[in-house]
Enzyme design. Structure first.
Site, PDB file in Angstrom:
ATOM      1  N   ARG A 265       4.903  12.344  -5.227  1.00  0.00           N
ATOM      2  CA  ARG A 265       4.249  12.820  -6.442  1.00  0.00           C
ATOM      3  C   ARG A 265       4.273  14.348  -6.548  1.00  0.00           C
ATOM      4  NH1 ARG A 265       0.163   8.731  -8.121  1.00  0.00           N
ATOM      5  NH2 ARG A 265      -1.322  10.379  -8.604  1.00  0.00           N
TER       6      ARG A 265
ATOM      7  N   LYS B  72     -19.757   1.075  -4.862  1.00  0.00           N
ATOM      8  CA  LYS B  72     -18.639   0.540  -4.096  1.00  0.00           C
ATOM      9  C   LYS B  72     -19.179  -0.334  -2.968  1.00  0.00           C
ATOM     10  CE  LYS B  72     -14.184   1.939  -2.171  1.00  0.00           C
ATOM     11  NZ  LYS B  72     -13.217   3.028  -2.026  1.00  0.00           N
TER      12      LYS B  72
ATOM     13  N   GLU C  80      -1.958  15.683  -5.256  1.00  0.00           N
ATOM     14  CA  GLU C  80      -0.881  16.048  -4.336  1.00  0.00           C
ATOM     15  C   GLU C  80      -0.136  17.296  -4.786  1.00  0.00           C
ATOM     16  OE1 GLU C  80      -1.762  11.709  -3.926  1.00  0.00           O
ATOM     17  OE2 GLU C  80      -1.278  12.999  -5.626  1.00  0.00           O
TER      18      GLU C  80
END
Length: 591
Positions: free
Chosen positions: A364, A248, A336
């Protein structure tokens, strides 16, 4: 002098006309272009830098958009956007009326599926692949690039479970960079880490056990190797899984070294990577930092307090508790639903879980809030960050629905603080052990209004609003931080015309205060940074109807019945008539 190849690539068709030997040059130019634009226009940086070579390889090998390509999470897709005809307007990325920061079906035929939230790509791509089979398009390719820790979500595993017993022409590419926004967590991360290290886990390969044709790991920055493997996989039938290793922030040293900060770093020097320094002026804190510092202070005195977040410890500032009290703070990854039920389990054992989830991500876990928490009346404290308009992330991330979708649930308390002090005090109140029900505390993104916010704790009375000013002909009832707009407008509005009430609680409403208001005022204005339909204003109208206050006119100011696009917060508020000037105009029109 080399010709700039990127300037001549207006579509993937143009990319496919160049030789394989030129692809590394395209990748370098693409990476430089992303750095150049994001350094001044801001946006998500590290994720897109990490997949530059993969992006080039995918559009080179596959016949997009006929072959379907989905990016998950969509903040990896900057290079994809640039190569698919949007280079000339990429500088408008995340700006009002400009490009979306995420793939968006209405924006381009190359954006096969909108992916602002994580872990949806495998389900979507599988649906598309099976649809292609049903239509007889068996040679059509369907590729889901799933990265930034999205593979660890339960939804991704639900889709893997289904895909493994299908005959879908589906390729899942795991962009394995060991990062979400924060470092990845959990056993699956450790599993893939062992795979990369060459340890003997292949014979018990999780992916192969799910009936996928597994290949890799492949160096995601070796363009030749990635192209070669993608070309091989094109002729392999059925569900396939390619494990790609990337870094990344690749190509910008600072972004590689501090991957959390450079996920979305703001403005920076494109040559050195150094962040552009912000003002040293003493300013009010961000609401997330008020939460982070307050939970640490409370937890030091109350051993029952637990902190929970699904993959956002830096964004919600639970990282402060993770650093100081690590045995009572949990980052559960992009999960979640699990976070909410995990909190519910802890609450059954007498602990006080503070479950911090962004408003847009709490959507969610709606069933878990109802079935696992509210139905059982468990005292979970939901700290709902990023409530309201959040700005450049746009429609997928605005936290505008939580009041409406929580208000209809029995047993739940909903509080929205006017400022940092009220946030601090409701957190204090929630952990005293006197509330035997779940409580949702919603607060906005960004800075508050109070520099001297760390004041002594005070217990708040549940369901009680506050009168800020009572003299007037029209009553303004506000909920949350948007009420500060009314306070700031005090000297710009006619004197003794507008009374202001900070209601604080959406549920339970302060009915004693409301009876006083409706008995006295013929016009009532409700103000919220949430949806008008089903929101705080609806609650006030329901109260008036229930108690037969038919002679009072009620005007609602809030989010209209539409998805709000991306742009800076002030511009967006103006576009929906919720800026300070718009509110002023609306109030004056009522006189």
């Amino acid at each position: 002098m080399k010709i700039n190849l990127l300037k001549h690539i207006h579509s993937p068709e143009d990319l496919r006309k160049i030789s394989k030997e030129q692809l590394p040059q395209v990748a370098k130019e693409l990476r430089d272009f992303i750095i150049d634009v994001v350094s001044t226009k801001e946006g998500h940086l590290g994720a897109s830098l990490g997949v530059v070579e993969l992006t080039v390889a995918l559009h080179y090998v596959y016949n997009t958009p006929n072959d379907i390509l989905i990016w998950d999470v969509g903040h990896q897709a900057y290079g994809h956007k640039i190569l698919t005809g949007r280079r000339a307007v990429f500088h408008t990325n995340r700006q009002f009326k400009g490009l979306s920061g995420f793939p968006k079906r209405s924006e381009s035929e190359y954006d096969a599926f909108g992916t602002g939230h994580s872990s949806t790509s495998i389900s979507a791509a599988l649906g598309m692949a099976i649809a292609s089979n049903l239509k007889g398009e068996t040679e059509k390719q369907h590729i889901a690039v799933i990265g930034d820790a999205s593979i660890a979500s339960g939804m991704a595993f639900e889709a893997l479970n289904h895909a493994g017993v299908s005959n879908a022409n589906l390729l899942i590419i795991l962009n394995d960079n060991t990062m979400g926004i924060d470092p990845s967590v959990g056993a699956l991360k450790n599993y893939f880490k062992n795979v990369k290290a060459g340890e003997k886990v292949r014979k018990n390969n999780i992916i192969e056990a799910l009936n996928f044709n597994y290949s890799g790991p492949v160096d995601g920055h070796n363009l030749e190797a990635v192209v070669k493997e993608l070309e091989r996989l094109k002729s392999v039938k059925g569900p396939k899984f390619l494990h790609v290793i990337t870094t990344k922030g690749k190509g910008l040293k600072k972004a590689e070294q501090d991957q959390v900060k450079y996920h979305a770093p703001g403005k920076f020097d494109k040559y050195t990577g150094e962040l552009i320094p912000k003002t040293e002026k003493i300013e009010p804190p961000k609401y997330q930092d008020v939460f982070g510092k307050t939970i640490v202070a409370l937890a030091k005195n109350n051993p029952k307090i637990i902190g929970i977040t699904p993959a956002m410890p830096t964004g919600c500032s639970l990282k402060l508790m993770l650093e100081e009290i690590p045995d009572r703070a949990f980052d559960v990854g992009i999960a979640e639903q699990h976070a909410v039920t995990f909190a519910a389990g802890m609450a059954t054992q007498g602990l006080i879980p503070f479950c911090n989830i962004y408003s847009t991500f709490l959507q969610r876990a709606y069933d878990q809030v109802i079935h696992d928490v509210a139905l059982q009346k468990l005292p979970v404290v939901f700290c709902i960050d990023r409530a309201g308009i959040v700005g450049e992330d746009g429609a997928t991330h605005h936290g505008i629905f939580d009041i409406a979708f929580l208000r209809c649930i029995p047993n739940i308390i909903i509080f929205s603080p006017l400022n940092e002090i009220e946030l601090r005090n409701i957190m204090y109140t929630a952990q005293l052990g006197n509330i035997h029900a779940p409580i949702a505390i919603r607060y906005p993104r960004g800075k508050g209004i109070t520099v001297n916010w760390e004041q002594p704790f005070k217990q708040l009375e549940i369901g009680k609003g506050v009168c800020i000013s009572e003299d007037g002909e029209i009553a303004v009832l506000s909920i949350g931080a948007i009420g500060n707009q009314i306070i700031q407008l005090k000297n710009e509005l006619p004197k003794n015309k507008f009374a202001h009430y900070n209601m604080r609680f959406v549920k339970p409403l302060d009915e004693n205060l409301l009876h006083r208001i409706f008995s006295r005022f013929k016009t009532v204005v409700t103000l919220e940074e949430g949806t008008i339909i089903g929101g705080f204003g609806s609650a006030i109208s329901e109260f008036a109807h229930k108690h037969n206050y038919t002679n009072t006119t009620i005007k609602h100011l809030g989010i209209p019945d539409e998805f709000i696009e991306h742009g800076d917060v002030n511009t967006l508020l103006s576009s929906i008539c919720l800026s300070k000037e718009n509110i002023k105009k609306s109030l004056l029109n009522l006189l």
